[in-house]
Design an enzyme around this catalytic site. Structure first.
Site, PDB file in Angstrom:
ATOM      1  N   HIS A 126       0.878  -1.174   0.000  1.00  0.00           N
ATOM      2  CA  HIS A 126       0.000   0.000   0.000  1.00  0.00           C
ATOM      3  C   HIS A 126       0.917   1.226   0.000  1.00  0.00           C
ATOM      4  CE1 HIS A 126      -2.756   2.954   1.880  1.00  0.00           C
ATOM      5  NE2 HIS A 126      -3.754   2.143   1.569  1.00  0.00           N
ATOM      6  N   ASP A 148       3.467  -4.375   7.748  1.00  0.00           N
ATOM      7  CA  ASP A 148       2.194  -3.673   7.686  1.00  0.00           C
ATOM      8  C   ASP A 148       1.085  -4.712   7.888  1.00  0.00           C
ATOM      9  OD1 ASP A 148      -0.198  -2.544   6.950  1.00  0.00           O
ATOM     10  OD2 ASP A 148       0.543  -1.645   5.097  1.00  0.00           O
ATOM     11  N   GLN A 166      -4.140  -5.522   6.988  1.00  0.00           N
ATOM     12  CA  GLN A 166      -5.126  -6.466   6.455  1.00  0.00           C
ATOM     13  C   GLN A 166      -5.015  -7.838   7.112  1.00  0.00           C
ATOM     14  OE1 GLN A 166      -7.530  -5.545   4.514  1.00  0.00           O
ATOM     15  NE2 GLN A 166      -6.790  -3.579   3.777  1.00  0.00           N
ATOM     16  N   LYS A 211     -10.132  -0.981  10.557  1.00  0.00           N
ATOM     17  CA  LYS A 211     -10.299  -2.241   9.812  1.00  0.00           C
ATOM     18  C   LYS A 211     -10.521  -3.415  10.765  1.00  0.00           C
ATOM     19  CE  LYS A 211      -7.156  -0.595   6.200  1.00  0.00           C
ATOM     20  NZ  LYS A 211      -7.945  -0.074   5.104  1.00  0.00           N
ATOM     21  N   CYS A 262      -4.760   2.415  -3.649  1.00  0.00           N
ATOM     22  CA  CYS A 262      -3.516   2.952  -3.060  1.00  0.00           C
ATOM     23  C   CYS A 262      -2.353   1.997  -3.295  1.00  0.00           C
ATOM     24  CB  CYS A 262      -3.671   3.210  -1.560  1.00  0.00           C
ATOM     25  SG  CYS A 262      -4.945   4.387  -1.168  1.00  0.00           S
TER      26      CYS A 262
HETATM   27  N1  PLP Z   1      -1.688  -0.636   4.548  1.00  0.00           N
HETATM   28  C1  PLP Z   1      -2.630  -1.410   4.020  1.00  0.00           C
HETATM   29  C2  PLP Z   1      -2.267  -2.789   3.536  1.00  0.00           C
HETATM   30  C3  PLP Z   1      -3.941  -0.951   3.900  1.00  0.00           C
HETATM   31  O1  PLP Z   1      -4.891  -1.737   3.368  1.00  0.00           O
HETATM   32  C4  PLP Z   1      -4.244   0.355   4.367  1.00  0.00           C
HETATM   33  C5  PLP Z   1      -5.611   0.909   4.219  1.00  0.00           C
HETATM   34  O2  PLP Z   1      -6.289   0.668   3.255  1.00  0.00           O
HETATM   35  C6  PLP Z   1      -3.223   1.117   4.930  1.00  0.00           C
HETATM   36  C7  PLP Z   1      -1.961   0.596   5.007  1.00  0.00           C
HETATM   37  C8  PLP Z   1      -3.471   2.506   5.442  1.00  0.00           C
HETATM   38  O3  PLP Z   1      -4.256   2.483   6.571  1.00  0.00           O
HETATM   39  P1  PLP Z   1      -4.727   3.842   7.250  1.00  0.00           P
HETATM   40  O4  PLP Z   1      -5.298   4.681   6.125  1.00  0.00           O
HETATM   41  O5  PLP Z   1      -5.779   3.430   8.215  1.00  0.00           O
HETATM   42  O6  PLP Z   1      -3.571   4.478   7.870  1.00  0.00           O
END
Ligand code: PLP
Length: 406
Positions: free
Chosen positions: A123, A200, A203, A226, A364
């Site tokens: 992401h 990260d 998910q 999430k 993203c």
């Molecule tokens: N990393 C992953 C894999 C994500 O799916 C997301 C959100 O869609 C994020 C990071 C970013 O999360 P946040 O916008 O809650 O900081």
């Protein structure tokens, strides 16, 4: 099959009872944000109705109650990932958590010649902070590539992790492909070579048991909304020795021991990284969400979602002209797809008119979509509270939408 009555579990989520465009809602956008059970909504409501006060500042009763509830939420969240609470920094989400590591761990340590390895499936939240740090330090970004099915190429990763690499940034689960990366093996590879690993977990934490001690990473980030918690919440787990060695990221109240114009001494970790008034209600809600998921059992959640994914995949395999993006053997219930002759946005818009919520676009993850040579995908992402009937409703809606698109 598990013994849990999933229809009853679904009843815990008030929003799932609503209609959209006159049709029962089919919410398949869980990778974007999850719905909230009543216990989370009630916890937030209860805070504002009964004991709203700032944390760690007031000695009065409300202040103590708020502080106790906030710290209890930290402990519950820490338990969710098998961590100690003094290793958990509460923050606004994964984006903040990764930026904290980038600015506080990487910026003071990296230099020209150093390499940051980032996987192709990240992401943007796990790409852009590293690019900003690379620009500031003269370090280089190296990409860990994928196999066509969307698995990480572990042989290529093994070669990529050479002596110049200082940090590896890797998703536990891809938000586009659903690929579950073998983070334990990957972090072991990194650790053996003295490379810091940043996982990260955005998910992963909502969908499977996560044990940061077993994974063996250095940093693990996740986001509260999430995990059935409120937006604007999340956490960074880090090994205690890193937290102790890292300078503060933001300065202000709460993160200090003493301030004078001659100099300031900082609070201990994790408070050193929590400047300013936090999202108190949000974290109390997130604590309730973590309790809820723990009681349900994340192994049960994982099994339920695997069962839904098997059904969904079977149905999708019958659709002519449907291309799946991401077919790794170890996969969470995130399904990105394209349909011949139909734009992803048109599909998502028409599905919405049938009450079906999916996401369309680049999720993203521009570099990942470039790898597949596509401009956008439709993404259906399921959670434990979804049902087999919703999968049938999705398939019926898809058939109707395809007819409309000619
Ligand atoms: N990393 C992953 C894999 C994500 O799916 C997301 C959100 O869609 C994020 C990071 C970013 O999360 P946040 O916008 O809650 O900081």
């Amino acid at each position: 099959m598990s013994a849990i009555d999933w229809a009853k579990v679904r009843d815990d989520f008030p929003l799932l009872r609503r209609q959209v465009h006159g049709k029962p809602l089919v919410y398949f956008d869980n990778a974007n944000t999850a719905q909230k059970p009543a216990v989370v909504i009630d916890a937030v409501d209860d805070f504002y109705r009964r004991y709203n006060a700032n944390v760690s500042r007031a000695v009065h009763a409300l202040g103590s109650e708020a502080t106790d509830a906030y710290e209890a939420a930290r402990s519950t969240l820490a338990r969710l990932i098998n961590a100690r609470s003094n290793e958990l920094v509460l923050c606004s989400g994964t984006t903040f958590a990764i930026n904290l590591v980038a600015y506080s761990w990487a910026l003071p340590r990296l230099a020209p010649g150093d390499v940051i390895v980032v996987s192709r499936m990240e992401h943007h939240a796990n790409i852009v902070p590293w690019q900003l740090i690379a620009e500031r330090t003269g370090a280089q970004i190296r990409v860990a590539e994928l196999l066509p099915d969307g698995s990480l190429d572990l042989d290529a990763l093994d070669k990529a992790l050479d002596g110049a690499v200082k940090l590896l940034a890797i998703a536990h689960v891809s938000n586009v492909l659903g690929t579950i990366n073998p983070v334990r093996e990957i972090c072991r590879m990194a650790r053996k070579r003295g490379i810091i690993s940043v996982v990260d977990g955005s998910q992963a934490v909502p969908h499977m048991p996560v044990d940061v001690a077993a994974i063996g990473c250095d940093f693990y980030a996740f986001t509260g909304h999430k995990v059935c918690g409120p937006t604007g919440t999340g956490a960074l787990w880090a090994r205690r020795e890193h937290l102790q060695a890292m300078p503060p990221f933001l300065g202000g109240g709460e993160m200090i021991k003493e301030v004078s114009f001659e100099g300031t001494t900082f609070n201990d970790a994790p408070y050193k990284f929590e400047a300013g008034t936090p999202n108190i209600a949000g974290f109390i809600g997130l604590g309730a969400a973590a309790d809820y998921l723990t009681t349900l059992g994340l192994d049960q959640v994982q099994a339920r979602e695997a069962e839904l994914l098997a059904h969904f995949s079977e149905e999708l395999s019958k659709v002519d002209g449907l291309r799946l993006i991401g077919t790794a053997p170890d996969k969470a219930a995130v399904v990105s797809f394209l349909i011949d002759g139909a734009h992803a946005h048109d599909l998502a818009t028409l599905l919405d008119l049938e009450g079906v919520a999916v996401r369309s676009g680049q999720h993203c993850a521009h570099p990942l979509l470039q790898f597949y040579g596509v401009a956008a995908t439709c993404r259906a992402s399921l959670a434990f509270y979804n049902t087999h009937e919703e999968i049938e409703a999705f398939m019926a809606a898809l058939t109707k939408v395809r007819r409309l698109l000619g």
